[in-house]
Enzyme design. Structure first.
Site, PDB file in Angstrom:
ATOM      1  CG  ASN A 153      -0.329  -0.396   2.460  1.00  0.00           C
ATOM      2  OD1 ASN A 153       0.175  -1.541   2.420  1.00  0.00           O
ATOM      3  ND2 ASN A 153      -0.505   0.370   3.452  1.00  0.00           N
ATOM      4  CB  CYS A 327      -4.002   2.286   9.691  1.00  0.00           C
ATOM      5  SG  CYS A 327      -4.855   1.804   8.497  1.00  0.00           S
TER       6      CYS A 327
HETATM    7  N1  PLP Z   1      -4.712  -3.971   3.608  1.00  0.00           N
HETATM    8  C1  PLP Z   1      -4.126  -3.205   2.799  1.00  0.00           C
HETATM    9  C2  PLP Z   1      -2.862  -3.336   1.858  1.00  0.00           C
HETATM   10  C3  PLP Z   1      -4.681  -1.804   2.876  1.00  0.00           C
HETATM   11  O1  PLP Z   1      -4.055  -0.795   2.077  1.00  0.00           O
HETATM   12  C4  PLP Z   1      -5.606  -1.570   3.626  1.00  0.00           C
HETATM   13  C5  PLP Z   1      -6.423  -0.218   3.816  1.00  0.00           C
HETATM   14  O2  PLP Z   1      -5.497   0.660   4.063  1.00  0.00           O
HETATM   15  C6  PLP Z   1      -6.511  -2.630   4.388  1.00  0.00           C
HETATM   16  C7  PLP Z   1      -5.899  -3.871   4.385  1.00  0.00           C
HETATM   17  C8  PLP Z   1      -7.448  -2.554   5.453  1.00  0.00           C
HETATM   18  O3  PLP Z   1      -8.877  -2.091   4.510  1.00  0.00           O
HETATM   19  P1  PLP Z   1     -10.242  -1.739   5.203  1.00  0.00           P
HETATM   20  O4  PLP Z   1      -9.944  -0.278   5.338  1.00  0.00           O
HETATM   21  O5  PLP Z   1     -11.142  -2.065   4.176  1.00  0.00           O
HETATM   22  O6  PLP Z   1     -10.218  -2.553   6.498  1.00  0.00           O
END
Ligand code: PLP
Length: 395
Positions: A153, A327
């Site tokens: 990400n 996050c």
């Molecule tokens: N996994 C990855 C690689 C992400 O980028 C994100 C969100 O930023 C998530 C999981 C979590 O997704 P959600 O917001 O739908 O819980």
């Protein structure tokens, strides 16, 4: 806000008008419960079936392998904790140091509960060593769960999922992938690349927040994460969020039909931004494997300054970018992903991410190219660190 240039699409995306339109009737006249016995409920169940068919076409899987969830965090937890629940303490967990917290946290919790868990390191390009994965799986006895993201990400680095799946198959490991960031950006075909489980999230590709999905290959051993009703083949209890599921299916359809063309556009915009910034600003490095990168993502380290300072200044100019993962924002610790890649200490704090979507334009890229270099210049003048300054105290 007068001007808004939104380059933070790996955090979340704008809902597509087509998606909003598809959802609309389900907030109004089509409000029935798909599990109800009456014909009205049956009508809603048909819409749910059609949505599932669309998602199955998007992933090239069977309809009963699609499970709708509340978000990708839930899908990741359901895959990892569900496998651990099935196999018990014998399950060994292999992941990477650069996963999203939605994967890292459940893995670390299982480690605290007594499971063997290892986090594969990455090289300076953000790639794992496949031989290290193979070596570990070869020597590990008993059931094994490999959970490796499809693409990162923060850097957009795409992992070689075909080779990872091949190695997992050879050693009988169950493979889960967090495919959140590839959704709508590169094609995912679970028949060509045989992962066992996969997680995605609607809000990363123009569906609303609060809807996720899980692909679970037939025969995969997994205890349900949510207990209650028999929805989702008893894999995920709870009345389905029909409006959002319909929206997610529409987003899948738009992605399936438009992804190839969109990737060309996104690559051109991203490369224009990258070329322009590298030409205008000295002491900048591109983070991540540029040969294996999502078309929409650019992660840069501006040496000797703080990424947060850059993001705040751009925010005042109506430009949205991010540092690290959303996050983790609120913390000034450098990103665990950038740190894991061994980025030098002069650059680790100065990393920022630009992530584009189908709604971005060349004019917006040029606006950033006009506004950002003077911000960098000013911050560098104010910084006590730099190539011609005393940097020995930089932590
Ligand atoms: N996994 C990855 C690689 C992400 O980028 C994100 C969100 O930023 C998530 C999981 C979590 O997704 P959600 O917001 O739908 O819980």
């Amino acid at each position: 806000m007068e001007k808004l240039v939104y380059f933070d699409n790996n955090a979340t995306t704008r809902i597509a008008p087509e998606v909003r339109e598809a959802m609309e009737p389900f907030f109004d006249s089509l409000y029935g419960n798909p599990s109800s016995m009456h014909a009205f409920g049956g009508q809603i169940a048909k819409h749910l079936d059609r949505a599932r068919e669309e998602v199955a076409a998007f992933l090239n899987c069977e309809v009963d392998e699609v499970i709708f969830t509340g978000c990708a965090t839930e899908s990741d937890n359901a895959a990892i904790r569900g496998a651990a629940d099935w196999y018990g303490k014998d399950l060994k967990i292999i992941t990477t140091a650069v996963e999203h917290p939605a994967v890292l946290q459940p893995c670390r919790r299982l480690k605290a509960l007594g499971h063997e868990e290892i986090e594969l390191p990455v090289d300076t390009a953000g790639q794992i060593d496949l031989e290290q994965l193979r070596e570990y799986l070869k020597n590990a006895n008993g059931p094994k769960l490999v959970t490796i993201m499809y693409a990162n990400n923060e850097t957009g680095v795409v992992f070689p999922m075909d080779k990872i799946a091949e190695i997992c198959k050879e050693y009988g490991a169950v493979l889960h992938t967090d495919a959140v960031q590839v959704a709508g950006k590169i094609p995912v075909d679970v028949k060509k690349i045989p992962v066992d489980m996969l997680s995605m999230s609607g809000h990363k590709f123009h569906a609303p927040k609060g809807i996720g999905l899980m692909y679970v290959r037939r025969g995969t051993r997994l205890k349900p994460f949510m207990l209650g009703g028999h929805q989702e083949s008893s894999r995920r209890a709870g009345t389905e969020n029909v409006p959002y599921i319909v929206g997610l299916a529409k987003a899948c359809e738009l992605a399936r039909l438009g992804m190839a063309e969109e990737a060309v556009k996104l690559t051109a915009l991203r490369d224009r931004l990258e070329r322009g910034l590298l030409a205008a600003c000295p002491n900048v490095r591109v983070n991540g494997d540029t040969a294996n990168r999502l078309p929409n993502t650019l992660n840069l380290s501006f040496e000797y300054i703080e990424g947060e300072a850059i993001a705040y200044h751009l925010s005042d100019l109506g430009i949205c970018i991010s540092t690290g993962s959303a996050c983790a924002s609120g913390s000034l610790d450098p990103s665990h992903v950038i740190r894991a890649m061994g980025v030098p200490f002069t650059a680790v704090h100065g990393s920022v991410r630009f992530s584009l979507s189908r709604y971005n334009t060349e004019e917006e890229v040029d606006y950033v190219l006009e506004k950002l270099p003077p911000v960098i210049k000013r911050l560098r003048e104010l910084s006590p660190f730099g190539p011609d300054k005393d940097i020995t105290t930089f932590q």
